[in-house]
Design a protein around this motif. Structure first.
Motif, PDB file in Angstrom:
ATOM      1  N   MET A   1       0.851  -1.192   0.000  1.00  0.00           N
ATOM      2  CA  MET A   1       0.000   0.000   0.000  1.00  0.00           C
ATOM      3  C   MET A   1       0.888   1.245   0.000  1.00  0.00           C
ATOM      4  O   MET A   1       0.902   1.998   0.970  1.00  0.00           O
ATOM      5  CB  MET A   1      -0.936   0.010   1.209  1.00  0.00           C
ATOM      6  N   PRO A   2       1.631   1.459  -1.074  1.00  0.00           N
ATOM      7  CA  PRO A   2       2.585   2.573  -1.066  1.00  0.00           C
ATOM      8  C   PRO A   2       1.901   3.937  -1.112  1.00  0.00           C
ATOM      9  O   PRO A   2       0.839   4.111  -1.690  1.00  0.00           O
ATOM     10  CB  PRO A   2       3.401   2.347  -2.334  1.00  0.00           C
ATOM     11  N   PHE A   3       2.544   4.875  -0.485  1.00  0.00           N
ATOM     12  CA  PHE A   3       2.123   6.265  -0.414  1.00  0.00           C
ATOM     13  C   PHE A   3       3.426   7.046  -0.404  1.00  0.00           C
ATOM     14  O   PHE A   3       4.363   6.663   0.283  1.00  0.00           O
ATOM     15  CB  PHE A   3       1.339   6.455   0.888  1.00  0.00           C
TER      16      PHE A   3
ATOM     17  N   GLY B   1       4.848  18.031  -0.682  1.00  0.00           N
ATOM     18  CA  GLY B   1       3.577  17.462  -1.113  1.00  0.00           C
ATOM     19  C   GLY B   1       3.548  15.957  -0.951  1.00  0.00           C
ATOM     20  O   GLY B   1       4.435  15.366  -0.343  1.00  0.00           O
ATOM     21  N   TYR B   2       2.501  15.337  -1.494  1.00  0.00           N
ATOM     22  CA  TYR B   2       2.416  13.885  -1.472  1.00  0.00           C
ATOM     23  C   TYR B   2       1.774  13.366  -2.755  1.00  0.00           C
ATOM     24  O   TYR B   2       1.148  14.115  -3.507  1.00  0.00           O
ATOM     25  CB  TYR B   2       1.660  13.380  -0.238  1.00  0.00           C
ATOM     26  N   TYR B   3       1.961  12.056  -2.982  1.00  0.00           N
ATOM     27  CA  TYR B   3       1.477  11.386  -4.185  1.00  0.00           C
ATOM     28  C   TYR B   3       0.952  10.024  -3.777  1.00  0.00           C
ATOM     29  O   TYR B   3       1.657   9.245  -3.138  1.00  0.00           O
ATOM     30  CB  TYR B   3       2.629  11.261  -5.176  1.00  0.00           C
ATOM     31  N   ASN B   4      -0.296   9.732  -4.110  1.00  0.00           N
ATOM     32  CA  ASN B   4      -0.903   8.447  -3.798  1.00  0.00           C
ATOM     33  C   ASN B   4      -1.321   7.772  -5.098  1.00  0.00           C
ATOM     34  O   ASN B   4      -2.360   8.111  -5.671  1.00  0.00           O
ATOM     35  CB  ASN B   4      -2.108   8.634  -2.872  1.00  0.00           C
TER      36      ASN B   4
ATOM     37  N   ILE C   1      -2.637  13.694  -6.156  1.00  0.00           N
ATOM     38  CA  ILE C   1      -1.431  14.510  -6.034  1.00  0.00           C
ATOM     39  C   ILE C   1      -1.790  15.776  -5.271  1.00  0.00           C
ATOM     40  O   ILE C   1      -2.737  16.469  -5.623  1.00  0.00           O
ATOM     41  CB  ILE C   1      -0.881  14.901  -7.420  1.00  0.00           C
ATOM     42  N   ASN C   2      -1.040  16.051  -4.213  1.00  0.00           N
ATOM     43  CA  ASN C   2      -1.198  17.296  -3.462  1.00  0.00           C
ATOM     44  C   ASN C   2       0.192  17.915  -3.417  1.00  0.00           C
ATOM     45  O   ASN C   2       1.117  17.303  -2.892  1.00  0.00           O
ATOM     46  CB  ASN C   2      -1.734  17.027  -2.061  1.00  0.00           C
TER      47      ASN C   2
ATOM     48  N   ALA D   1       1.144  18.968 -12.676  1.00  0.00           N
ATOM     49  CA  ALA D   1       0.665  20.015 -11.771  1.00  0.00           C
ATOM     50  C   ALA D   1       0.894  21.416 -12.335  1.00  0.00           C
ATOM     51  O   ALA D   1       0.430  22.399 -11.771  1.00  0.00           O
ATOM     52  CB  ALA D   1       1.341  19.890 -10.415  1.00  0.00           C
ATOM     53  N   GLY D   2       1.633  21.532 -13.430  1.00  0.00           N
ATOM     54  CA  GLY D   2       1.870  22.818 -14.060  1.00  0.00           C
ATOM     55  C   GLY D   2       3.062  23.589 -13.512  1.00  0.00           C
ATOM     56  O   GLY D   2       3.257  24.747 -13.856  1.00  0.00           O
TER      57      GLY D   2
END
Length: 98
Positions: free
Chosen positions: A14-16, A37-40, A48-49, A76-77
């Protein structure tokens, strides 16, 4: 060299991932300078945050994104924003030369 890369979190199977700014000599999950930030990848679509301002600031300071993070930043630009900032400065300086 300072890199922007992923550090793995979460349980087995369950990678995060956190998107972090880190010295390239550190371990994958070692100490980092700043988390931006983080990536799920398990969510559909991938979640993506990202703090765009901090990411832009670090890239302008010379931090190099890993291949995967470069794709995330592109979505994300951020890379477009960095390109516009860099070349807007060049255009202004070119106008003063003429």
């Amino acid at each position: 060299m300072v890199r922007i890369r992923l550090t793995r979190m979460g349980k087995r199977h369950m990678p995060f991932y956190r998107i972090v700014v880190v010295d390239s000599r550190k371990k994958r999950d070692g100490a980092y300078i700043e988390s931006i930030g983080y990536y799920n990848p398990l969510k559909e679509p991938a979640q993506i945050n990202l703090n765009v301002e901090k990411a832009t600031e670090w890239i302008l300071k010379g931090a190099q994104p890993s291949d995967t993070v470069a794709d995330i930043l592109s979505k994300a630009g951020v890379l477009k924003k960095v390109h516009e900032i860099k070349y807007a400065k060049k255009e202004k300086s070119d106008e003063g030369v003429s």
